[in-house]
Design an enzyme around this catalytic site. Structure first.
Site, PDB file in Angstrom:
ATOM      1  N   MET A 280      -0.220   1.471  -6.034  1.00  0.00           N
ATOM      2  CA  MET A 280       0.387   1.403  -4.765  1.00  0.00           C
ATOM      3  C   MET A 280      -0.727   1.224  -3.748  1.00  0.00           C
ATOM      4  SD  MET A 280       3.255   4.378  -5.542  1.00  0.00           S
ATOM      5  CE  MET A 280       1.846   5.589  -6.426  1.00  0.00           C
TER       6      MET A 280
ATOM      7  N   ASP B  92      14.520   4.237 -11.324  1.00  0.00           N
ATOM      8  CA  ASP B  92      13.721   3.806 -10.242  1.00  0.00           C
ATOM      9  C   ASP B  92      13.811   2.375 -10.333  1.00  0.00           C
ATOM     10  OD1 ASP B  92      12.989   6.349  -9.458  1.00  0.00           O
ATOM     11  OD2 ASP B  92      11.125   6.169 -10.300  1.00  0.00           O
TER      12      ASP B  92
ATOM     13  N   LYS C  56      12.411   3.862  -4.936  1.00  0.00           N
ATOM     14  CA  LYS C  56      11.761   4.139  -3.488  1.00  0.00           C
ATOM     15  C   LYS C  56      10.608   3.135  -3.510  1.00  0.00           C
ATOM     16  CE  LYS C  56      10.721   8.438  -2.380  1.00  0.00           C
ATOM     17  NZ  LYS C  56      11.633   8.545  -1.377  1.00  0.00           N
TER      18      LYS C  56
END
Length: 283
Positions: free
Chosen positions: A186, A50, A71
């Site tokens: 996030m 990642d 991502k």
């Protein structure tokens, strides 16, 4: 660290051909990698990693092919379906596959989705937990997510849903009333919406908030603010993701537990930030 440094004696699992191990790489600092993760890195034929996985961690698998599958919100990213099916294809090719995910694969990391896809396609798996940024990242900032004088609950939430929009399924009023400390993953993109929801639910504007960016790395920055001013303060500071946001009185403990600042020669700002009026060791 290299292959010349053996793992402690024990029955370490073998990454067999055709298997996929889903592994947490921790929040950033390579030293927070688990021994099981290191064991996996040394055996893998291919590592699919990642965006937040450090190059120093990948360097422990020089024999493996490294495939980026990061991502990041607002940036071109591989589709989740394509990542999951790529894992299936590699395993069917007889590769020893290591899926390396930042933090813990089962904490807002889509590890559950990928693992389910693999099992549905008949691919054997192993799960290797990692240190989540919501715990490890805050610890590096000197913020304990639980403290006996502050909270008997902590809630971990994500700041966006599958589409990247603000989460509509969260009951912010219930979260606000039910948890003394809230840790948000996030959440930077929708911080204005999140703070407005918490304030509307009754959290005080003066409540301490910390934003920890690029946690546990050399680039780590910590912004201490309040619920009422954090949106403006984030903009003024130019703080950018990746970030962990902590809301609650536990943030005040950074005044005494900023161990990285103390290592750099800074004195604690307040030895009793919770105003207990007695030594920490007293009941």
């Amino acid at each position: 660290m290299s292959d010349s440094m053996p793992l402690p004696q024990g029955q370490w699992p073998v990454l067999e051909k055709g298997w996929v191990w889903l592994c947490g790489a921790g929040p950033g600092d390579p030293g927070l990698l688990t021994l099981h993760a290191l064991n996996a890195l040394r055996q893998a034929d291919v590592v699919i990693y990642d965006a937040l996985v450090q190059e120093a961690i990948l360097a422990w698998a020089p024999q493996a092919e490294h495939i980026y599958a990061g991502k990041r919100g607002g940036k071109p990213s591989a589709k989740q379906r394509d990542i999951s099916l790529r894992l299936v294809d590699l395993a069917r090719e007889g590769k020893r596959v290591l899926r390396l995910k930042g933090g813990d694969p089962f904490v807002f990391g889509r590890g559950g989705e990928e693992a389910q896809t693999l099992v549905q396609h008949g691919i054997p798996i192993r799960i290797i937990p990692g240190i989540s940024a919501g715990i490890g990242g805050l610890a590096y900032a000197g913020i304990p997510v639980t403290h006996r004088d502050v909270n008997q609950s902590v809630t971990f939430v994500t700041g966006h849903d599958q589409s990247g929009n603000a989460t509509s399924s969260l009951d912010w009023t219930a979260i606000s009333k039910g948890s003394q400390v809230i840790v948000i993953y996030m959440g930077m993109k929708h911080i204005a919406h999140i703070t407005a929801q918490l304030l509307a639910a009754g959290r005080p504007a003066t409540e301490p908030v910390a934003i920890v960016t690029t946690a546990t790395t050399e680039q780590q920055q910590v912004l201490e603010t309040t619920l009422g001013t954090c949106v403006a303060d984030i903009e003024a500071a130019g703080a950018e993701p990746p970030a962990i946001i902590c809301v609650g009185r536990a943030v005040a403990m950074r005044q005494v537990l900023d161990w990285q600042g103390q290592m750099a020669g800074e004195a604690p700002r307040n030895l009793d930030p919770l105003g207990r009026g007695r030594p920490a060791e007293s009941a």
